[in-house]
Motif scaffolding. Structure first.
Motif, PDB file in Angstrom:
ATOM      1  N   ALA A 210      37.129  10.696  78.771  1.00  0.00           N
ATOM      2  CA  ALA A 210      36.927  11.736  79.789  1.00  0.00           C
ATOM      3  C   ALA A 210      37.801  12.955  79.482  1.00  0.00           C
ATOM      4  O   ALA A 210      37.355  14.102  79.598  1.00  0.00           O
ATOM      5  CB  ALA A 210      37.245  11.193  81.179  1.00  0.00           C
ATOM      6  N   ARG A 211      39.030  12.709  79.076  1.00  0.00           N
ATOM      7  CA  ARG A 211      39.936  13.809  78.742  1.00  0.00           C
ATOM      8  C   ARG A 211      39.473  14.549  77.494  1.00  0.00           C
ATOM      9  O   ARG A 211      39.513  15.785  77.438  1.00  0.00           O
ATOM     10  CB  ARG A 211      41.349  13.252  78.540  1.00  0.00           C
ATOM     11  N   LEU A 212      38.992  13.802  76.509  1.00  0.00           N
ATOM     12  CA  LEU A 212      38.512  14.423  75.277  1.00  0.00           C
ATOM     13  C   LEU A 212      37.247  15.247  75.519  1.00  0.00           C
ATOM     14  O   LEU A 212      37.093  16.336  74.948  1.00  0.00           O
ATOM     15  CB  LEU A 212      38.250  13.365  74.212  1.00  0.00           C
ATOM     16  N   ASN A 213      36.348  14.749  76.356  1.00  0.00           N
ATOM     17  CA  ASN A 213      35.133  15.511  76.665  1.00  0.00           C
ATOM     18  C   ASN A 213      35.476  16.843  77.311  1.00  0.00           C
ATOM     19  O   ASN A 213      34.882  17.878  76.995  1.00  0.00           O
ATOM     20  CB  ASN A 213      34.226  14.695  77.594  1.00  0.00           C
ATOM     21  N   TYR A 214      36.448  16.823  78.209  1.00  0.00           N
ATOM     22  CA  TYR A 214      36.875  18.066  78.851  1.00  0.00           C
ATOM     23  C   TYR A 214      37.542  18.989  77.832  1.00  0.00           C
ATOM     24  O   TYR A 214      37.293  20.199  77.805  1.00  0.00           O
ATOM     25  CB  TYR A 214      37.841  17.760  79.992  1.00  0.00           C
ATOM     26  N   ALA A 215      38.393  18.419  76.981  1.00  0.00           N
ATOM     27  CA  ALA A 215      39.071  19.215  75.964  1.00  0.00           C
ATOM     28  C   ALA A 215      38.065  19.881  75.025  1.00  0.00           C
ATOM     29  O   ALA A 215      38.218  21.050  74.653  1.00  0.00           O
ATOM     30  CB  ALA A 215      40.040  18.343  75.171  1.00  0.00           C
ATOM     31  N   CYS A 216      37.018  19.137  74.646  1.00  0.00           N
ATOM     32  CA  CYS A 216      35.993  19.707  73.759  1.00  0.00           C
ATOM     33  C   CYS A 216      35.281  20.873  74.424  1.00  0.00           C
ATOM     34  O   CYS A 216      34.982  21.884  73.782  1.00  0.00           O
ATOM     35  CB  CYS A 216      34.983  18.629  73.367  1.00  0.00           C
ATOM     36  N   GLN A 217      34.992  20.724  75.715  1.00  0.00           N
ATOM     37  CA  GLN A 217      34.360  21.820  76.448  1.00  0.00           C
ATOM     38  C   GLN A 217      35.230  23.066  76.402  1.00  0.00           C
ATOM     39  O   GLN A 217      34.744  24.178  76.188  1.00  0.00           O
ATOM     40  CB  GLN A 217      34.118  21.398  77.904  1.00  0.00           C
ATOM     41  N   ARG A 218      36.522  22.876  76.574  1.00  0.00           N
ATOM     42  CA  ARG A 218      37.441  24.020  76.537  1.00  0.00           C
ATOM     43  C   ARG A 218      37.575  24.587  75.125  1.00  0.00           C
ATOM     44  O   ARG A 218      37.677  25.801  74.937  1.00  0.00           O
ATOM     45  CB  ARG A 218      38.819  23.617  77.078  1.00  0.00           C
ATOM     46  N   LEU A 219      37.585  23.731  74.129  1.00  0.00           N
ATOM     47  CA  LEU A 219      37.654  24.204  72.745  1.00  0.00           C
ATOM     48  C   LEU A 219      36.413  25.011  72.379  1.00  0.00           C
ATOM     49  O   LEU A 219      36.487  26.010  71.664  1.00  0.00           O
ATOM     50  CB  LEU A 219      37.808  23.028  71.781  1.00  0.00           C
ATOM     51  N   GLU A 220      35.257  24.563  72.882  1.00  0.00           N
ATOM     52  CA  GLU A 220      33.994  25.233  72.563  1.00  0.00           C
ATOM     53  C   GLU A 220      33.822  26.542  73.318  1.00  0.00           C
ATOM     54  O   GLU A 220      33.250  27.504  72.794  1.00  0.00           O
ATOM     55  CB  GLU A 220      32.818  24.311  72.912  1.00  0.00           C
ATOM     56  N   ASN A 221      34.320  26.609  74.563  1.00  0.00           N
ATOM     57  CA  ASN A 221      33.948  27.705  75.454  1.00  0.00           C
ATOM     58  C   ASN A 221      35.078  28.640  75.838  1.00  0.00           C
ATOM     59  O   ASN A 221      34.867  29.553  76.642  1.00  0.00           O
ATOM     60  CB  ASN A 221      33.333  27.132  76.736  1.00  0.00           C
ATOM     61  N   THR A 222      36.283  28.422  75.312  1.00  0.00           N
ATOM     62  CA  THR A 222      37.393  29.313  75.645  1.00  0.00           C
ATOM     63  C   THR A 222      38.190  29.654  74.391  1.00  0.00           C
ATOM     64  O   THR A 222      38.025  29.050  73.332  1.00  0.00           O
ATOM     65  CB  THR A 222      38.367  28.667  76.661  1.00  0.00           C
ATOM     66  N   SER A 223      39.087  30.598  74.565  1.00  0.00           N
ATOM     67  CA  SER A 223      40.034  30.931  73.495  1.00  0.00           C
ATOM     68  C   SER A 223      41.435  30.461  73.880  1.00  0.00           C
ATOM     69  O   SER A 223      42.430  30.902  73.305  1.00  0.00           O
ATOM     70  CB  SER A 223      40.036  32.442  73.238  1.00  0.00           C
ATOM     71  N   ASP A 224      41.525  29.567  74.863  1.00  0.00           N
ATOM     72  CA  ASP A 224      42.820  29.034  75.298  1.00  0.00           C
ATOM     73  C   ASP A 224      43.518  28.332  74.146  1.00  0.00           C
ATOM     74  O   ASP A 224      42.870  27.762  73.260  1.00  0.00           O
ATOM     75  CB  ASP A 224      42.639  28.037  76.448  1.00  0.00           C
ATOM     76  N   SER A 225      44.843  28.323  74.178  1.00  0.00           N
ATOM     77  CA  SER A 225      45.600  27.669  73.116  1.00  0.00           C
ATOM     78  C   SER A 225      45.369  26.167  73.171  1.00  0.00           C
ATOM     79  O   SER A 225      45.110  25.583  74.236  1.00  0.00           O
ATOM     80  CB  SER A 225      47.097  27.964  73.266  1.00  0.00           C
ATOM     81  N   ILE A 226      45.468  25.533  72.016  1.00  0.00           N
ATOM     82  CA  ILE A 226      45.271  24.090  71.945  1.00  0.00           C
ATOM     83  C   ILE A 226      46.331  23.353  72.761  1.00  0.00           C
ATOM     84  O   ILE A 226      46.051  22.334  73.391  1.00  0.00           O
ATOM     85  CB  ILE A 226      45.262  23.622  70.479  1.00  0.00           C
ATOM     86  N   THR A 227      47.557  23.890  72.798  1.00  0.00           N
ATOM     87  CA  THR A 227      48.612  23.276  73.611  1.00  0.00           C
ATOM     88  C   THR A 227      48.243  23.265  75.079  1.00  0.00           C
ATOM     89  O   THR A 227      48.374  22.244  75.765  1.00  0.00           O
ATOM     90  CB  THR A 227      49.942  24.017  73.415  1.00  0.00           C
ATOM     91  N   ASN A 228      47.744  24.397  75.592  1.00  0.00           N
ATOM     92  CA  ASN A 228      47.352  24.466  77.001  1.00  0.00           C
ATOM     93  C   ASN A 228      46.170  23.541  77.301  1.00  0.00           C
ATOM     94  O   ASN A 228      46.126  22.889  78.341  1.00  0.00           O
ATOM     95  CB  ASN A 228      46.989  25.906  77.381  1.00  0.00           C
ATOM     96  N   ILE A 229      45.220  23.487  76.375  1.00  0.00           N
ATOM     97  CA  ILE A 229      44.064  22.612  76.558  1.00  0.00           C
ATOM     98  C   ILE A 229      44.504  21.154  76.594  1.00  0.00           C
ATOM     99  O   ILE A 229      44.043  20.367  77.418  1.00  0.00           O
ATOM    100  CB  ILE A 229      43.027  22.839  75.437  1.00  0.00           C
ATOM    101  N   CYS A 230      45.401  20.807  75.693  1.00  0.00           N
ATOM    102  CA  CYS A 230      45.921  19.445  75.626  1.00  0.00           C
ATOM    103  C   CYS A 230      46.546  19.036  76.953  1.00  0.00           C
ATOM    104  O   CYS A 230      46.209  17.988  77.521  1.00  0.00           O
ATOM    105  CB  CYS A 230      46.947  19.363  74.492  1.00  0.00           C
ATOM    106  N   LEU A 231      47.439  19.848  77.480  1.00  0.00           N
ATOM    107  CA  LEU A 231      48.145  19.513  78.716  1.00  0.00           C
ATOM    108  C   LEU A 231      47.208  19.555  79.920  1.00  0.00           C
ATOM    109  O   LEU A 231      47.290  18.709  80.815  1.00  0.00           O
ATOM    110  CB  LEU A 231      49.316  20.471  78.916  1.00  0.00           C
ATOM    111  N   ASP A 232      46.281  20.507  79.932  1.00  0.00           N
ATOM    112  CA  ASP A 232      45.345  20.641  81.046  1.00  0.00           C
ATOM    113  C   ASP A 232      44.348  19.492  81.078  1.00  0.00           C
ATOM    114  O   ASP A 232      43.752  19.196  82.118  1.00  0.00           O
ATOM    115  CB  ASP A 232      44.600  21.978  80.947  1.00  0.00           C
ATOM    116  N   SER A 233      44.154  18.832  79.931  1.00  0.00           N
ATOM    117  CA  SER A 233      43.206  17.721  79.851  1.00  0.00           C
ATOM    118  C   SER A 233      43.819  16.395  80.265  1.00  0.00           C
ATOM    119  O   SER A 233      43.104  15.385  80.353  1.00  0.00           O
ATOM    120  CB  SER A 233      42.662  17.604  78.415  1.00  0.00           C
TER     121      SER A 233
END
Length: 266
Positions: A210-233
């Motif tokens: 579930a966390r990875l699916n959300y992270a992938c959505q953010r990786l695909e659709n935003t320019s947010d940093s990977i660190t922020n995506i990691c913690l937000d997931s």
């Protein structure tokens, strides 16, 4: 608007991409999918619906759904995900109702609808109001073609639904199988068997998915940093995130993002 993700109450994601398998999940947003090439299987509740080029599927908020790709070749679709705050007068209807059959076949779709969906994709990121206006046109032209029934007839209140709902609502937090079982009013052994027999993985694997699916959505659709995506997931550290991500996708998060951008531009 192919790299669109506005993390506010006025949130719309619009993206045209290769179709892929997405496991059962739910969220409080409206999801519209229009097949642009090949075919796609849309699963809603316990049913699986076949979609071909030009077909449009509607998943109302808080309905369990998933996608499968069973057709060889190039399979692509446009995905529109809109928060309740962006669908105006339709939000009240979607709280209690859902389509009995969630697909509008291509021959019943008005040409204007395809033009408007393309217009949403081309809308600049800053023009959220314009995107909302286009979305209203899509809904106005399509909702009347769907037979709406009480949402309870489409979804389910059984333990499977409760489990998916709980994970979807809480995956960003830290919690244990025991805490989840207590909140759902069942024993941890019953819940553990459910993960094993229904989802074919244990609690931690399902939660990480579930966390990875959300992270992938953010990786695909935003320019947010990977660190922020990691913690937000919901991951405790970027090291853990990178390890779990690579175990599943055989590629690093940064390489995954680069690959997705290349595919969308191709």
């Amino acid at each position: 608007m192919q790299l669109k993700y506005v993390d506010t109450k006025e949130e719309i994601i619009a993206i045209n991409r290769k179709s892929k398998h997405i496991e059962p999940h739910l969220h409080n947003a409206l999801e519209i999918v229009c097949v642009t090439s090949g075919a796609l299987e849309l699963g809603v509740g316990q049913e699986l619906y076949h979609m071909e080029k030009g077909d449009i599927g509607f998943v109302f908020p808080d309905v369990i759904h998933h996608y499968q790709v069973l057709t060889p070749g190039v399979n692509k679709a446009t995905y529109l995900i809109a928060s309740p705050f962006t669908i105006a007068k339709f939000a009240d209807i979607m709280q209690s109702m859902a389509p009995e059959y969630p697909i509008i076949k291509a021959e019943k779709v008005e040409p204007e609808v395809y033009r408007v969906i393309n217009a949403i994709l081309e809308t600049e990121q800053s023009d959220i109001t314009v995107a909302q206006a286009y979305l209203q046109i899509v809904l106005a032209r399509c909702i009347g073609k769907l037979n709406l029934v009480e949402k309870s007839n489409v979804g389910s209140n059984d333990l499977i639904y409760q489990t998916v709902s709980y994970i979807s609502a809480n995956f960003k937090k830290k919690f244990s199988l025991e805490e989840m079982a207590k909140d759902l009013g069942v024993s941890k052994y019953v819940l553990s068997r459910l993960f094993s027999k229904t989802f074919h993985r244990n609690f931690n694997q399902y939660l990480n998915d579930a966390r990875l699916n959300y992270a992938c959505q953010r990786l695909e659709n935003t320019s947010d940093s990977i660190t922020n995506i990691c913690l937000d997931s919901g991951f405790e550290s970027q090291r853990t995130f990178n390890r779990v991500f690579k175990e599943r996708y055989k590629i690093s998060p940064s390489d995954y993002r680069s690959t997705c951008v290349k595919e969308m531009l191709s």
